[in-house]
Structure formats: structure tokens, C-alpha cells
Write a protein that holds these residues in place. Structure first.
Motif, PDB file in Angstrom:
ATOM      1  N   TYR A   4       2.164   6.831   6.696  1.00  0.00           N
ATOM      2  CA  TYR A   4       2.986   5.903   5.930  1.00  0.00           C
ATOM      3  C   TYR A   4       3.857   5.011   6.808  1.00  0.00           C
ATOM      4  O   TYR A   4       4.276   3.942   6.393  1.00  0.00           O
TER       5      TYR A   4
ATOM      6  N   THR B 119      -2.981   8.480   4.733  1.00  0.00           N
ATOM      7  CA  THR B 119      -2.361   7.302   5.335  1.00  0.00           C
ATOM      8  C   THR B 119      -1.105   7.702   6.092  1.00  0.00           C
ATOM      9  O   THR B 119      -0.263   8.439   5.576  1.00  0.00           O
TER      10      THR B 119
ATOM     11  N   THR C 153      -4.081   0.881  -1.911  1.00  0.00           N
ATOM     12  CA  THR C 153      -3.954   0.601  -0.486  1.00  0.00           C
ATOM     13  C   THR C 153      -3.800   1.865   0.348  1.00  0.00           C
ATOM     14  O   THR C 153      -4.342   1.966   1.443  1.00  0.00           O
ATOM     15  N   ILE C 154      -3.042   2.838  -0.164  1.00  0.00           N
ATOM     16  CA  ILE C 154      -2.800   4.051   0.617  1.00  0.00           C
ATOM     17  C   ILE C 154      -3.550   5.245   0.037  1.00  0.00           C
ATOM     18  O   ILE C 154      -3.884   5.266  -1.142  1.00  0.00           O
ATOM     19  N   THR C 155      -3.811   6.204   0.901  1.00  0.00           N
ATOM     20  CA  THR C 155      -4.475   7.452   0.524  1.00  0.00           C
ATOM     21  C   THR C 155      -3.589   8.602   0.997  1.00  0.00           C
ATOM     22  O   THR C 155      -2.632   8.372   1.751  1.00  0.00           O
TER      23      THR C 155
ATOM     24  N   ILE D 110       2.385   1.444   7.319  1.00  0.00           N
ATOM     25  CA  ILE D 110       2.295   0.513   6.202  1.00  0.00           C
ATOM     26  C   ILE D 110       2.952  -0.800   6.626  1.00  0.00           C
ATOM     27  O   ILE D 110       4.043  -0.798   7.210  1.00  0.00           O
ATOM     28  N   LYS D 111       2.279  -1.888   6.357  1.00  0.00           N
ATOM     29  CA  LYS D 111       2.781  -3.205   6.751  1.00  0.00           C
ATOM     30  C   LYS D 111       4.210  -3.409   6.240  1.00  0.00           C
ATOM     31  O   LYS D 111       4.504  -3.178   5.072  1.00  0.00           O
TER      32      LYS D 111
ATOM     33  N   GLU E   1       5.252  -4.402  -2.069  1.00  0.00           N
ATOM     34  CA  GLU E   1       4.346  -5.292  -1.360  1.00  0.00           C
ATOM     35  C   GLU E   1       2.919  -4.749  -1.227  1.00  0.00           C
ATOM     36  O   GLU E   1       2.048  -5.433  -0.706  1.00  0.00           O
ATOM     37  N   LEU E   2       2.670  -3.525  -1.690  1.00  0.00           N
ATOM     38  CA  LEU E   2       1.339  -2.935  -1.561  1.00  0.00           C
ATOM     39  C   LEU E   2       0.480  -3.190  -2.785  1.00  0.00           C
ATOM     40  O   LEU E   2       0.929  -3.069  -3.919  1.00  0.00           O
ATOM     41  N   GLU E   3      -0.761  -3.522  -2.528  1.00  0.00           N
ATOM     42  CA  GLU E   3      -1.742  -3.642  -3.601  1.00  0.00           C
ATOM     43  C   GLU E   3      -2.136  -2.227  -4.039  1.00  0.00           C
ATOM     44  O   GLU E   3      -2.243  -1.330  -3.200  1.00  0.00           O
TER      45      GLU E   3
ATOM     46  N   GLU F 151       3.026   4.950  -3.937  1.00  0.00           N
ATOM     47  CA  GLU F 151       2.545   3.604  -3.657  1.00  0.00           C
ATOM     48  C   GLU F 151       3.256   2.571  -4.543  1.00  0.00           C
ATOM     49  O   GLU F 151       3.560   1.460  -4.096  1.00  0.00           O
TER      50      GLU F 151
END
Length: 78
Positions: A28, A26, A21-23, A31-32, A16-18, A11
Motif C-alpha cells: 500500500y 498490494t 486497483t489494489i489487491t 500506491i500513487k 484517487e484510486l480506480e 480502496e
């Protein structure tokens, strides 16, 4: 490195990820902002952290962070 540590470190590669955000489950690719550049980031991340080379086909056959982690674990024990 366990799956949670792996997820957290991966991550961090996506600026750009807070955090959180991912587990492991997810997808992948959802992802935005996902792009082929992110695929290269993942390949480099795995190479640097595990000394394992992932090819495009191996990456394509994964969907979630957990799938990716499992491929790495299989390659480590091969």
C-alpha cells in the motif's frame, strides 16, 4: 469481513484510486500519491470499522493490505 471485502472498503478510502486497483498483496505504500496522510486514513479506517487502535509501529511493520488485515485479525482475537 473477509480479506476481499476489507481490500475493497479500504480502496474506497483513497479517492484517487480506480475501483479494482489494489489487491490484498498490494504494497500500500506504493500506491500513487502515498503520503503520511494516507497512513492516518488507514488508522482511522481501522478504528471506525473494527474498533481497533493501530499505532505507528504496528502500521510500520506491515507492507501489504494482507499484512494489515492479519494484524487486525490478530488484535481482534487477542
Amino acid at each position: 469481513m473477509n480479506i476481499d471485502e476489507f481490500t475493497k472498503k479500504l480502496e474506497e478510502e483513497f479517492d484517487e484510486l480506480e475501483p479494482g486497483t489494489i489487491t490484498p498483496d498490494t504494497d500500500y505504500r506504493t500506491i500513487k500519491g502515498w503520503s503520511s496522510m494516507h497512513a492516518l486514513i488507514i488508522i482511522a479506517f481501522v478504528d471506525i470499522n473494527f474498533d481497533i487502535t493501530l499505532n505507528g509501529a504496528e502500521l510500520k511493520n506491515t507492507k501489504t493490505i494482507r499484512d494489515l488485515y492479519n494484524v487486525i485479525q490478530q488484535k481482534k482475537s487477542a
